[in-house]
Each structure stands twice: as structure tokens, then as C-alpha cells.
Write a protein that holds these residues in place. Structure first.
Motif, PDB file in Angstrom:
ATOM      1  N   THR A 149       0.816  -1.220   0.000  1.00  0.00           N
ATOM      2  CA  THR A 149       0.000   0.000   0.000  1.00  0.00           C
ATOM      3  C   THR A 149       0.846   1.266   0.000  1.00  0.00           C
ATOM      4  OG1 THR A 149      -0.164   0.048   2.419  1.00  0.00           O
ATOM      5  CG2 THR A 149      -1.850  -1.187   1.233  1.00  0.00           C
ATOM      6  N   ARG A 152       1.895   1.933  -3.539  1.00  0.00           N
ATOM      7  CA  ARG A 152       0.641   2.297  -4.205  1.00  0.00           C
ATOM      8  C   ARG A 152       0.292   3.755  -3.949  1.00  0.00           C
ATOM      9  NH1 ARG A 152      -4.479   0.954  -2.056  1.00  0.00           N
ATOM     10  NH2 ARG A 152      -3.602   1.771  -0.124  1.00  0.00           N
ATOM     11  N   GLN A 212      -5.828  -3.774  -2.723  1.00  0.00           N
ATOM     12  CA  GLN A 212      -4.429  -3.488  -3.014  1.00  0.00           C
ATOM     13  C   GLN A 212      -3.508  -3.603  -1.800  1.00  0.00           C
ATOM     14  OE1 GLN A 212      -4.002   0.115  -5.515  1.00  0.00           O
ATOM     15  NE2 GLN A 212      -6.141  -0.160  -6.041  1.00  0.00           N
ATOM     16  N   TYR A 217      -2.514  -7.057  -6.735  1.00  0.00           N
ATOM     17  CA  TYR A 217      -3.621  -6.165  -7.089  1.00  0.00           C
ATOM     18  C   TYR A 217      -3.154  -4.727  -7.280  1.00  0.00           C
ATOM     19  CZ  TYR A 217      -6.753 -10.042  -6.206  1.00  0.00           C
ATOM     20  OH  TYR A 217      -7.389 -11.269  -6.275  1.00  0.00           O
ATOM     21  N   VAL A 218      -2.055  -4.339  -6.647  1.00  0.00           N
ATOM     22  CA  VAL A 218      -1.456  -3.045  -6.969  1.00  0.00           C
ATOM     23  C   VAL A 218      -1.008  -3.070  -8.425  1.00  0.00           C
ATOM     24  CG1 VAL A 218       0.402  -1.414  -6.448  1.00  0.00           C
ATOM     25  CG2 VAL A 218      -0.700  -2.674  -4.593  1.00  0.00           C
TER      26      VAL A 218
END
Length: 392
Positions: A149, A152, A212, A217-218
Motif C-alpha cells: 500500500t 501504491r 491493493q 492487485y497493486v
């Protein structure tokens, strides 16, 4: 990932502040910045992958890594248990970074960010400040502040008005717990431990943004993101490029060493002893003491994780319905041939908690470890027997 390169960090800060390296002017107006995603490893703490931000400019090729921590931190294990562990951003030479994950047989892919020189400059300004010792530490949270994260946020935060993310990767509507279980086989000790320790807060469906917390998923969010530039939509990043393709390894659970087999044996023992007690008209007190002691201790641990730590994932844990700390109070009375009458009422309470657990499970309030099902069935059988034979 785990080693902080002090010499590189010092050199990097000098490059940022002075703009020179070995009497050569370095142009940070147009570096090459990439998102690096690393696949899962064999250890539990590696199962979810890793994320980094790569910076290339001339001879400079480094990775910003938000997954470092210091074992020399005072009271390291206590802080980790209390959810007060501080992580930090460090830098690594990219070659060393890549070779480390090659050695662990973990795939590595790169997505080059197609940012304008101005956007790259803003990102570099942020990273320059973030890498400073006074800014580099952050309180780790498994879902909301972790090694995925943080990068991200470097990419997306502050650009919300310019970037649109295709959220189709989250169309399956999974909960946090289900997202975790994608990476860990259900019949492993790691999976069982997580299902036991994390509470109902993880059984909420995650938003696309919350997906994310996992590096993959990021990567998918970056791959599907579009920027608005001069009134037109352009990709945020180029196509993914594999830097290292790992050798596939079968990640199956060893049934002979699995928690399911152990709890089948424990559950079978409880049922067999209870059946023998029923046939012989007696009560095996050692079994009742063992059950109350072990479930009570587990309950105390779960209570501490819920109320005595800052972990966001351990709240509202309904495993306490079957692992009640109150069972420790019943330990001594159940050593007697004729325990007090309130023990029977407490057994009725445990049976009621078992029913509530089933309701919580069926209605989706919280999922419980599948490997514990044999134990749950055996406990229900034993408690029903005790309710029938204890003094009224």
C-alpha cells in the motif's frame, strides 16, 4: 529487501541535494520509474508477494523498499505482538534486489510508469523526503499500511483527479479473509493460525482500493489505470515485463503434517472417550480438565489480541464463542466427582455459544478454520454428554 545499504543511501541523498555524482551532472527531471512486483515465496510471511519502486537514471539503479524492519528495535517481539511494530523505507541496489528474489525462486515483473517529467519530479521530491531518517518509519498494518500500500500511495495519492483505475480486478467481491486464503492453502498451520487469530473485521467485502493490500492487485490497478493528459486518456504504465520467471513449485499441503489430521485425531479421541464414559457410566475428568484448560488458554490469547493490541485484524473475533476464557474458572470444580450445580449451567452456556458460532458462520458474520471442524463436532458431543450427567 532485508538489508539497508547505508553507503548507497548516503550517496543517494547527496545526489538529491547536490545534483552531482563523481563530477557528473545527474538529471532527475526525467528518470525511469517503475513499479516492481515480486511473486509469493515459500515462507508464510512471503506468501503475499512484495512491491517496490525502481528508479533508474544513468548509473543509478535502485529500489525503494517499504518492507524493512529492524530486529534490534528495543522490545522487538513485544511491539510486534502489540501491533506497534515500526517498518521503514530503505533503498537497495536493483541488481542485489533482483538476485535475492531469483535465489528464492520468486518471479519479478516490472511496469514502467509513463509519467510526465513534472510528475516524475514530484514523485522524486516525495521519495527524497520519505527516505530521510525522520520520515522513513511508519506503523505497519497488514491491510492498510504495508509494503504494497505504501508504494501504491506514492503512485496514486495526489493524482486522484488525473488517474482513473479500472476496478474490474475486484469484481469477484471477496472479503479480506478470502483474499488472504488465495495465497495460503487452507489445510496448513499458517492458514489455521490466521483464521484463529483474525476476527470478523476481515470478513467484510473489500473495496477495489482495499484489494491493493496485496502486491498483485497493486500491479493490476496500475496496469488498468488511465491518466488524463491534455484532455485525452493515456495509460499510466507500459505493459508488464517479466524480469525473472521462476520455476513453478507445487504448493500443496502435506496431509500427514496438517492441522486437519491432528484435529481429526483429537476429535476422534474425545468422541471415543465420551462413548466409553457413556457405556461405563463414568466421567473421565482428565478429559474435561484438558478441554477446559486448553480452550480457556486459547480464549485468553484471543482476548489479549482483541483488546490489548493495536492490530486492526484481531478485533471482533468470534472464535471466543468456542474458546471461552471463562472455561478456566471451571477447571478446579470439574476435578471433583460431583462438581457444583453451576458447572452444568456453564456447559449449557457453552452449547449455546456453539449454536451461535454456527449461526455466525452460516450468515457470513465470520468464517472459521475448516481444519477445526472435527474439534468443534467433538466438543459439541462432549458438552452434550456433560450436560446430561452433571448434577442438576
Amino acid at each position: 529487501m532485508r538489508q539497508q545499504l547505508t553507503l548507497l543511501l548516503s550517496t543517494f541523498l547527496i545526489l538529491f541535494s547536490a545534483g552531482v555524482h563523481a563530477q557528473k551532472e545527474v538529471n532527475f527531471a526525467d528518470p525511469k520509474i517503475s513499479l516492481i512486483t515480486v511473486g509469493p515465496g515459500k515462507n508464510l510471511y512471503d506468501k503475499f508477494g512484495h512491491t517496490g519502486i525502481r528508479l533508474q537514471d544513468g548509473d543509478l539503479d535502485i529500489v525503494f523498499n517499504y518492507g524493512s524492519y529492524d530486529f534490534d528495535t528495543p522490545n522487538f517481539y513485544l511491539k510486534f505482538a502489540q501491533g506497534q511494530m515500526m517498518y521503514k523505507v530503505t533503498t537497495n541496489y536493483f541488481e542485489s534486489f533482483l538476485n535475492f528474489y531469483k535465489g528464492e525462486n520468486r518471479w519479478v515483473k516490472e511496469q514502467v510508469l509513463l509519467l510526465s517529467p513534472e510528475e516524475k519530479s514530484k514523485m522524486m521530491d516525495f521519495l527524497r523526503e520519505n527516505i530521510k531518517p525522520e520520515n522513513s518509519r511508519y506503523r505497519y498494518d497488514f491491510f492498510y499500511d504495508n509494503c504494497a500500500t505504501k508504494p501504491r500511495d506514492v503512485i496514486f495519492k495526489g493524482r486522484e483527479s488525473l488517474v482513473t483505475i479500472d476496478e474490474s480486478y475486484a469484481s469477484d467481491g471477496l472479503t479480506f479473509r478470502q483474499l488472504i486464503q488465495q495465497n495460503v492453502h487452507w489445510n496448513t498451520w499458517g492458514s489455521m493460525g490466521m483464521d484463529l487469530g483474525i476476527g470478523a473485521v476481515t470478513d467484510r467485502v473489500a473495496t477495489a482500493w482495499e484489494y491493493q493490500f496485496l502486491p498483485e492487485y497493486v500491479s493490476q490497478a496500475v496496469a488498468g489505470a488511465q491518466m488524463t493528459v491534455d484532455g485525452r486518456e493515456v495509460p499510466l504504465a507500459g505493459a508488464s515485463r517479466m524480469l525473472f520467471e521462476n520455476e513453478p513449485v507445487e504448493d500443496g499441503a502435506n496431509f500427514l503434517l496438517s492441522p486437519l489430521l491432528l484435529f481429526i485425531l483429537i476429535g476422534g479421541l474425545i468422541i471415543w472417550v465420551t462413548w466409553k464414559d457413556t457405556s461405563n457410566g463414568r466421567r473421565s475428568r482428565w478429559l474435561d480438565i484438558s478441554i477446559m484448560g486448553l480452550t480457556g488458554i486459547v480464549g485468553v490469547i484471543l482476548m489479549l489480541l482483541w483488546f490489548a493490541t493495536e492490530h486492526s485484524t484481531t478485533a471482533n473475533n468470534y472464535n471466543l464463542l468456542w474458546a471461552s476464557p471463562l472455561s478456566l474458572i471451571a477447571l478446579w470444580p470439574l476435578t471433583k466427582m460431583q462438581p457444583p450445580r453451576w458447572c452444568r449451567r456453564y456447559i449449557a452456556f457453552l452449547l449455546l455459544m456453539g449454536v451461535l458460532m454456527i449461526i455466525h458462520w452460516l450468515t457470513g458474520v465470520q468464517e472459521f478454520a475448516l481444519s477445526l471442524i472435527p474439534l468443534f463436532l467433538a466438543l459439541g458431543y462432549r458438552y452434550l454428554y456433560l450436560f446430561l450427567v452433571l448434577p442438576k
